[in-house]
Design an enzyme around this catalytic site. Structure first.
Site, mmCIF file in Angstrom:
data_model
loop_
_atom_site.group_PDB
_atom_site.id
_atom_site.type_symbol
_atom_site.label_atom_id
_atom_site.label_comp_id
_atom_site.label_asym_id
_atom_site.label_seq_id
_atom_site.Cartn_x
_atom_site.Cartn_y
_atom_site.Cartn_z
ATOM 1 N N SER A 66 0.276 2.492 3.503
ATOM 2 C CA SER A 66 1.606 3.048 3.254
ATOM 3 C C SER A 66 1.681 4.515 3.657
ATOM 4 C CB SER A 66 1.970 2.926 1.772
ATOM 5 O OG SER A 66 1.997 1.580 1.370
HETATM 6 N N1 SAH Z 1 -1.358 -0.138 -1.217
HETATM 7 C C1 SAH Z 1 -1.661 -0.447 0.152
HETATM 8 C C2 SAH Z 1 -0.448 -0.985 0.881
HETATM 9 C C3 SAH Z 1 -0.837 -2.098 1.782
HETATM 10 S S1 SAH Z 1 0.496 -2.987 2.509
HETATM 11 C C4 SAH Z 1 -2.236 0.761 0.857
HETATM 12 O O1 SAH Z 1 -2.034 1.885 0.402
HETATM 13 O O2 SAH Z 1 -2.906 0.589 1.869
HETATM 14 C C5 SAH Z 1 0.783 -4.280 1.339
HETATM 15 C C6 SAH Z 1 -0.367 -5.189 1.003
HETATM 16 O O3 SAH Z 1 0.137 -6.240 0.161
HETATM 17 C C7 SAH Z 1 -1.021 -5.883 2.185
HETATM 18 O O4 SAH Z 1 -2.406 -5.634 2.168
HETATM 19 C C8 SAH Z 1 -0.731 -7.384 1.952
HETATM 20 O O5 SAH Z 1 -1.764 -8.247 2.390
HETATM 21 C C9 SAH Z 1 -0.567 -7.433 0.443
HETATM 22 N N2 SAH Z 1 0.200 -8.570 -0.056
HETATM 23 C C10 SAH Z 1 1.272 -9.183 0.497
HETATM 24 N N3 SAH Z 1 1.699 -10.196 -0.280
HETATM 25 C C11 SAH Z 1 0.869 -10.241 -1.364
HETATM 26 C C12 SAH Z 1 0.790 -11.067 -2.524
HETATM 27 N N4 SAH Z 1 1.636 -12.077 -2.743
HETATM 28 N N5 SAH Z 1 -0.193 -10.812 -3.426
HETATM 29 C C13 SAH Z 1 -1.072 -9.785 -3.239
HETATM 30 N N6 SAH Z 1 -1.044 -8.975 -2.163
HETATM 31 C C14 SAH Z 1 -0.088 -9.196 -1.229
#
Ligand code: SAH
Length: 215
Positions: A66
Site C-alpha cells: 500500500s
Molecule cells: N497490508 C498490505 C497490503 C497488501 S494488498 C501491505 O502493506 O503490503 C492486500 C492484500 O490482501 C493482498 O496481499 C491480498 O492477497 C490480500 N487479500 C485479498 N483478499 C483477501 C482475503 N479474502 N483474505 C485475506 N487476505 C486477502
C-alpha cells in the site's frame, strides 16, 4: 536478500515522513513508525529505488504494498494504543503489520495467498517483528478463535462489510475498511454497544480487491 539501511535510505525516508505529514497525517507515533521502518526491505529489489516515493508498488502474487499515505491514514483512524489486539486482513508485504507492531499492538494478520503468507511470515521474523499470530486463510471470516479485537483493519478493497469482522469487535472497538468495487470509500465503524455501530466515511482510495473464496 541483503538488508542494508544506509544514509541514503534514511534520508529518503525522512523526506517521505514529511510528504505524508504535509498530506495531513498528524499522529506523531504513526509518523515515527514510518520514519523507522525500512520500507525498501519490503519490496522486490527491482523496485527498491521507488520505496520512498509515496506510491503503491507491485509485490509477489500480483499484489501491492500500500501507499505510505494510505497506511498512515488507516493507522491514524485506528487510534492504536499499546497492547491493542488488532486483526489485519491482507498481510501482503507485511509493511502495515510492521507499522502496527512498532506502535506496540498485538497483531493478528490473515493472508489468502499462500506464497505471500509464507514469505512474509519468514521475513517479518527475520527483521525482528513478531506479530502474535499470522494466518493463511480467508479474511472475510476474521479469526473467531482469537476474537474479540480492539481494532480491525482491512487492507484490500471490500465490496461489502463482512459481518464477522463487525461481530469480532469489542464494544468500543474500531474497524477501518475501504468499501467499494472500483473505488473504495474509507469507512470507520465504532462499536458503540453489543448491537450498535457508528459509521463515518473519509473519502476515496483505491485498493486491490478483497477476494472471496469460491469453495
Ligand atoms: N497490508 C498490505 C497490503 C497488501 S494488498 C501491505 O502493506 O503490503 C492486500 C492484500 O490482501 C493482498 O496481499 C491480498 O492477497 C490480500 N487479500 C485479498 N483478499 C483477501 C482475503 N479474502 N483474505 C485475506 N487476505 C486477502
Amino acid at each position: 536478500m541483503e538488508l542494508k539501511d544506509n544514509y541514503r535510505h534514511q534520508g529518503k525516508r525522512k523526506q517521505l515522513v514529511e510528504t505524508v505529514r504535509a498530506k495531513g497525517i498528524k499522529d506523531e507515533k504513526v509518523l515515527t513508525a514510518i520514519g523507522k521502518i525500512p520500507r525498501h526491505w519490503f519490496m522486490d529489489s527491482s523496485f527498491e529505488d521507488h520505496a520512498y516515493q509515496d506510491k503503491a508498488f507491485p509485490i509477489a502474487a500480483d499484489q501491492t504494498i500500500s501507499q505510505p499515505y494510505t497506511v498512515a491514514f488507516q493507522t491514524e483512524l485506528l487510534a492504536v494504543e499499546k497492547g491493542d489486539h488488532i486483526l489485519e486482513i491482507g498481510t501482503g508485504s507485511g509493511y502495515q503489520t510492521a507499522v502496527l507492531c512498532e506502535l506496540g499492538a498485538k497483531v493478528f494478520s490473515i493472508e489468502r495467498q499462500q506464497e505471500l503468507y509464507k514469505k512474509t511470515k519468514l521475513f517479518l521474523s527475520k527483521i525482528g517483528y513478531r506479530p502474535k499470530y499470522m494466518a493463511f486463510g480467508d479474511g472475510y471470516k476474521g479469526l473467531p478463535d482469537y476474537a474479540p479485537f480492539d481494532k480491525v483493519i482491512v487492507t484490500a478493497g471490500a465490496p461489502f462489510v463482512p459481518k464477522p469482522l463487525l461481530a469480532q469487535l469489542k464494544v468500543g472497538g474500531k474497524l477501518v475498511i475501504p468499501v467499494g468495487e472500483n473505488v473504495q470509500v474509507m469507512t470507520l465503524y465504532t462499536r458503540t454497544s453489543a448491537k450498535s455501530f457508528e459509521k463515518k466515511e473519509f473519502g476515496e482510495f483505491r485498493f486491490v480487491p478483497l477476494l472471496e473464496d469460491k469453495n
